[in-house]
Motif scaffolding. Structure first.
Motif, PDB file in Angstrom:
ATOM      1  N   GLU A 162       0.853  -1.197   0.000  1.00 46.84           N
ATOM      2  CA  GLU A 162       0.000   0.000   0.000  1.00 46.84           C
ATOM      3  C   GLU A 162       0.882   1.238   0.000  1.00 46.84           C
ATOM      4  OE1 GLU A 162      -2.942  -0.250  -0.744  1.00 46.84           O
ATOM      5  OE2 GLU A 162      -3.546  -2.260  -0.155  1.00 46.84           O
ATOM      6  N   ALA A 163       1.548   1.440  -1.126  1.00 46.37           N
ATOM      7  CA  ALA A 163       2.591   2.457  -1.232  1.00 46.37           C
ATOM      8  C   ALA A 163       2.098   3.866  -0.948  1.00 46.37           C
ATOM      9  CB  ALA A 163       3.221   2.411  -2.623  1.00 46.37           C
ATOM     10  N   THR A 164       0.874   4.211  -1.364  1.00 46.93           N
ATOM     11  CA  THR A 164       0.401   5.595  -1.205  1.00 46.93           C
ATOM     12  C   THR A 164      -0.936   5.677  -0.487  1.00 46.93           C
ATOM     13  OG1 THR A 164      -0.736   5.629  -3.364  1.00 46.93           O
ATOM     14  CG2 THR A 164       1.589   6.244  -3.334  1.00 46.93           C
ATOM     15  N   GLU A 165      -1.303   4.649   0.246  1.00 47.80           N
ATOM     16  CA  GLU A 165      -2.604   4.626   0.913  1.00 47.80           C
ATOM     17  C   GLU A 165      -2.731   5.764   1.927  1.00 47.80           C
ATOM     18  OE1 GLU A 165      -5.473   1.385   3.147  1.00 47.80           O
ATOM     19  OE2 GLU A 165      -3.318   1.289   3.489  1.00 47.80           O
ATOM     20  N   GLY A 166      -3.848   6.492   1.842  1.00 52.01           N
ATOM     21  CA  GLY A 166      -4.147   7.533   2.814  1.00 52.01           C
ATOM     22  C   GLY A 166      -3.346   8.806   2.667  1.00 52.01           C
ATOM     23  N   LEU A 167      -2.602   8.963   1.588  1.00 53.04           N
ATOM     24  CA  LEU A 167      -1.777  10.148   1.422  1.00 53.04           C
ATOM     25  C   LEU A 167      -2.501  11.208   0.599  1.00 53.04           C
ATOM     26  CD1 LEU A 167       1.723   8.574   0.656  1.00 53.04           C
ATOM     27  CD2 LEU A 167       0.721   9.182   2.872  1.00 53.04           C
ATOM     28  N   ALA A 168      -2.212  12.458   0.895  1.00 51.02           N
ATOM     29  CA  ALA A 168      -2.763  13.566   0.115  1.00 51.02           C
ATOM     30  C   ALA A 168      -2.206  13.501  -1.303  1.00 51.02           C
ATOM     31  CB  ALA A 168      -2.392  14.893   0.775  1.00 51.02           C
ATOM     32  N   PRO A 169      -2.958  14.027  -2.286  1.00 47.77           N
ATOM     33  CA  PRO A 169      -2.528  13.914  -3.692  1.00 47.77           C
ATOM     34  C   PRO A 169      -1.120  14.429  -3.967  1.00 47.77           C
ATOM     35  CG  PRO A 169      -4.812  14.608  -3.587  1.00 47.77           C
ATOM     36  CD  PRO A 169      -4.308  14.592  -2.172  1.00 47.77           C
TER      37      PRO A 169
END
Length: 236
Positions: A162-169
């Motif tokens: 889950e490399a970018t899960e929950g991160l802002a754009p």
């Protein structure tokens, strides 16, 4: 082509419940690959089995030419497999620099091994916050730290769950740029994420998993040509 990772017929159980049913996967050195699928379909269990954290009940896993399916997790890590786990799992009470230094190991005989300076060049924001404890970082900064920490082991294979899960754009974009830079440097990477279009631009090959089984494998061009697969198996 040097084969870095080869998985054949991998089966894994939690107690009496079987979760993986014959997973197969092959990666070359310097290649970027993905594991795709909806939540709960076996992606993380596959990663845990590769790392020796949830031992396989059947099948074979070769890493750098050596059978590893029955090795302990610490031995596999010393062979050069590193993970950026789901949820990051950084040491909250250690500073950024201490988190990085705790994992420093030159296991890969590289002419340009990963060091504090090199990680700070990749993630300048970590350099700015080098004395901050982990619990004072944003979610994006913690993900940068988790990636930097894994790189400090100088891995032959970097795995991101889950490399970018929950991160802002904007932060997500920084992570994609980081992974593209690592690919350009020849780092082999196995990625789990849901942003298929970005993964197609990044990865050489993709494996779709449904209920613990491989249902499709192919290149980015092949995946792009079959958007119905995304809806059926990933839901995007």
């Amino acid at each position: 082509m040097t084969i870095l990772l080869e998985v054949e017929g991998l089966e894994t159980c939690y107690g009496s419940s079987q979760v993986l049913f014959g997973i197969h996967l092959r990666m070359a050195a310097g290649e970027v690959a993905t594991l795709l699928g909806r939540n709960g379909m076996g992606k993380t269990t596959t990663v845990r089995s590769l790392l020796g954290m949830t031992p396989a009940s059947a099948g074979r896993v070769r890493f750098r030419g050596e059978r590893i399916e029955h090795l302990a997790a610490d031995r596999i890590a010393r062979m050069g497999m590193a993970v950026v786990p789901e949820g990051r799992q950084i040491f909250a009470n250690l500073t950024v620099q201490e988190n990085l230094q705790a994992f420093a190991a030159n296991r890969n005989a590289s002419e340009n091994p990963w060091s504090l300076d090199r990680v700070y060049q990749l993630f300048p924001r970590l350099a700015e916050r080098s004395r901050n404890p982990g619990n004072r970082l944003s979610g994006g900064e913690q993900q940068m730290l988790a990636i930097g920490r894994a790189l400090m082991t100088n891995p032959h294979l970097l795995i991101l769950d889950e490399a970018t899960e929950g991160l802002a754009p904007l932060i997500r974009e920084e992570i994609w740029q980081c992974l593209a830079a690592l690919r350009a440097q020849g780092q082999a990477i196995l990625v789990i994420d849901k942003y298929v279009k970005r993964l197609m631009a990044l990865a050489d090959q993709h494996t779709l998993i449904e209920r613990g089984q491989v249902v499709w494998q192919g290149s980015s061009a092949q995946l792009e040509a079959q958007p119905a697969l995304w809806q059926r198996y990933i839901g995007v």
